[in-house]
Every structure is written in C-alpha cells, then in structure tokens.
Enzyme design. Structure first.
Site, PDB file in Angstrom:
ATOM      1  N   GLU A   1      63.267 -41.257  95.298  1.00 31.92           N
ATOM      2  CA  GLU A   1      62.984 -41.900  94.004  1.00 31.92           C
ATOM      3  C   GLU A   1      63.267 -41.055  92.765  1.00 31.92           C
ATOM      4  OE1 GLU A   1      60.899 -44.146  97.112  1.00 31.92           O
ATOM      5  OE2 GLU A   1      61.047 -42.024  96.663  1.00 31.92           O
TER       6      GLU A   1
ATOM      7  N   GLY B   1      62.632 -50.984  98.335  1.00 32.37           N
ATOM      8  CA  GLY B   1      62.250 -52.213  97.649  1.00 32.37           C
ATOM      9  C   GLY B   1      63.467 -52.789  96.938  1.00 32.37           C
TER      10      GLY B   1
ATOM     11  N   GLY C   1      60.123 -48.268  99.998  1.00 38.47           N
ATOM     12  CA  GLY C   1      59.295 -49.391 100.450  1.00 38.47           C
ATOM     13  C   GLY C   1      59.158 -49.513 101.955  1.00 38.47           C
TER      14      GLY C   1
ATOM     15  N   ASP D   1      56.578 -43.496  95.481  1.00 38.94           N
ATOM     16  CA  ASP D   1      55.371 -44.325  95.394  1.00 38.94           C
ATOM     17  C   ASP D   1      54.933 -44.843  96.762  1.00 38.94           C
ATOM     18  OD1 ASP D   1      57.561 -46.054  95.558  1.00 38.94           O
ATOM     19  OD2 ASP D   1      56.688 -47.563  94.240  1.00 38.94           O
TER      20      ASP D   1
END
Length: 375
Positions: free
Chosen positions: A158, A87, A135, A166
């Site tokens: 992450e 992301g 992402g 996530d």
C-alpha cells in the site's frame, strides 16, 4: 418466427439454470456438508474485493456462525492465479475524486468484514493459493487457519499507492516476529511460497494441487471441533515436502531488519539504512525512497500504536486513516502512477519525509465523532 421463439426458450432455460449455480456471480456462497464455503469469483480481476462482494460475505459469515449445522467456514479464490489480490482500488479512486459515499462505505464494509473474520466463533480456513495482497490478507489473516501453497505470493504494497497496510495490518504486522512486520509494511516486500509460512503469515503449507482433496476432506468431517480441523490440516502439512529444505528468504537479513526497522521515525530508519550501506540495506533504501512519504509516516505510527491495541481498536484507527487518505493527494496520484497510467513515477506531495509534519500525521489519527467506524 417459431425459430426465434425456440431460441428464446433455450436462452431463458439457460438463464434459469445459471441462476442456481451462477458461475458468473462475483462471490459464491454455498453449504457443503458441515462447511460453509466462500468462493471469490472474479478471476479476471484477480478476485479483488468490491463492495457488493463484501456486502454478501459479511451477513453470510454471521448466519453460518449462528447455524448449529455449520462447523467450519472455508474461503478460497477461483482462476488459479490469485486468492485475492486486494480491494477494488479503481472504483474507490473514482468515487473519492467526486466525493461519492463509496469511499466511506467500502472501507467501513471491508473493516467490518475483517472484524467478522477475526471474531468468528466457527473455525475459519483460508486457502491462500496464489496472489494474496491487501484486501485478500484482510479476509484470511484474522481467521484461525491460513493454508499457503508454493503459488502463494503475499504482500502489503500500500505505501506504493499512497495508502497504508490496512485491513487490520496495524494489528497483525507488529505481532510478527522481530521487526519483520515493519519491514513488510514499509517496503511492500513480497514473500513467496513456504516463506509465507515461515514469516508467520500462514499456519500451514500444502501443495497447490492437493487443495481440492484437502477441501473434500474438510467438508467430509462429521461435526468437527477446531482440534479435528487442525489435525487434518497438520496431516496434509506434514506430508508436503515442497521446498522443505530451503531456508527462510530473510533469514540472513533478520538481524539487520530487527535493528534497522526498530527506529522511532522513518527518517531514522532511512539514516540507519544509509549508515549500514550493505547491498540489502541499499536495496531497501531504494524501495523506501519510491514510496509516498506521507504513507510511510502514517504506516510506522499505525504499527507502533497497533502493537498494543485490540483488533477492533486497530480497525477504528485504520478507518480514520483511510478517510484521511481519501481527502489527501497521494492516494489518487499513487493509483494513477501504478494502476492507471502505469508510468510508475508518482509525484508525491509532500515529496520528502521532512515535509510531512507531525501535526499533519496527528490529524489523520483524530477521531471522526459520529463518522467513526462502529463494530
């Protein structure tokens, strides 16, 4: 005077043309044959997702899902290096620092998109050629088919930037065989090529150079069923001999991974790694010691809870965690150390696992009332 006018007309004409094919757009959405095709088109940023891309892709998937003339959806990246490397973390960091809404809108939009992929009624084929992280995993892993190539590099890195794996990581990671998902989540370990298939992340493996032919064949299918699509992917997969003989990179360590990463707390995992003392265990220990202690604790709990939750409940839980991270210290410090100053020496707060209290972790998982993610 006339010369300028002519030049202006040429420029205008050119602009008009580029509007139609618009190769400069960050995401290309087109219909070819019975296929809806999503092309992530930010090659310089390794096709990282930003909010505007998410806001274009989500309604398009919903539209194609309802369209009787669309039989499958294909997602791919441009540039040859990455499918999607994650992301747009920098933009989120800038926004979070000043309390801008983007730090809510981005995660909300992204997780809604992950859910749209996970619940999509049309067969969804992700061509995960090149770097596929964060992402990029979120817009591929929840779909029916994931086609890896010898260029695929998968990771959920992450914990190194003060975040947690996530985009539904709490759903798919604990469902991988043994404790491999826990290992990948806590260490950010990178899987490459055929190993992405062997770990259960990809469903098929095809040579990178065969992807254009595969895409063409997918587009040419006449009102195909999910089975027809699977048959076509299988036929390409069976013909691919690249690295066929190589054993899975983690094969020899699986027993260790399963026992070491089954501990109930991060402290216990660390203790087990120390006791094990093998070169493999020491290497993982060294990696874990560099990660944000807060992220490690959030991640272990996220996966343990996510193991028995639906994708929707996982995404709601992860939205709560994302907002807790936006209010904390480590995310901004991690992004500074890894992406901005690139000194790779983050100063985590708290600096050690023992100082991340259970009470703090509990608070990060608490419902947000009206601000909870609605799916």
């Amino acid at each position: 005077r006339l010369k300028t006018l002519n030049r202006l007309q040429v420029i205008l004409q050119h602009l008009k043309m580029s509007k139609q094919t618009d190769s400069t757009a960050e995401v290309l959405l087109e219909k070819k044959g019975g296929a809806g095709i999503i092309t992530l088109n930010r090659p310089k940023a390794l096709n990282a997702l930003n909010l505007s891309m998410i806001q274009q892709i989500y309604p398009q998937i919903k539209t194609w899902e309802q369209d009787p003339e669309t039989f499958l959806i294909i997602i791919k990246g441009t540039g040859g290096k990455a499918f999607c490397a994650g992301g747009d973390i920098r933009a989120i960091t800038e926004a979070g620092k000043v309390g801008d809404k983007l730090s809510q809108d981005f995660f909300r939009g992204e997780y809604r998109l992950n859910n749209a992929v996970g619940t999509c009624k049309k067969p969804y084929v992700a061509l995960i050629d090149g770097i596929t992280m964060g992402g990029g995993v979120g817009v591929s892993i929840h779909g029916h088919f994931r086609v890896a190539t010898e260029k695929t590099v998968f990771a959920m890195p992450e914990t190194a930037i003060g975040l947690f794996p996530d985009v539904g990581g709490g759903y798919f990671l604990p469902r991988l065989s043994g404790k491999i998902g826990y290992f990948l989540a806590l260490t950010g370990y990178r899987l490459k090529g055929r190993d992405v298939l062997k770990a259960g992340i990809a469903t098929h493996f095809v040579e990178s150079e065969k992807l254009p032919a595969l895409e063409k064949d997918l587009i040419a299918l006449k009102s195909p069923s999910k089975e027809n699509i699977a048959d076509l992917l299988n036929s390409y997969h069976m013909k691919c001999t690249v690295d066929q003989e190589k054993e899975f990179v983690l094969d020899e360590h699986m027993e260790k991974i399963n026992s070491l990463f089954s501990a109930n707390s991060v402290e216990e995992i660390v203790k087990k790694l120390k006791q094990d003392g093998s070169p493999f265990a020491m290497k993982q220990l060294e990696t874990i010691n560099k990660m944000s202690p807060t992220s490690l604790k959030l991640t272990l709990r996220q996966l343990r809870e996510g193991a028995s939750m639906s994708l929707q409940d996982v995404l709601r839980m992860e939205y709560r965690l994302s907002q807790a991270c936006m209010k904390g210290h480590d995310f901004y410090e991690g992004v500074r150390a890894v992406l901005i100053d690139k000194d790779h020496s983050p100063k985590w707060k708290p600096a050690v696992l023992e100082e991340v209290s259970d009470e703090f972790v509990d608070n990060c998982f608490k419902p947000l009332g009206n601000d909870d993610l609605k799916l």
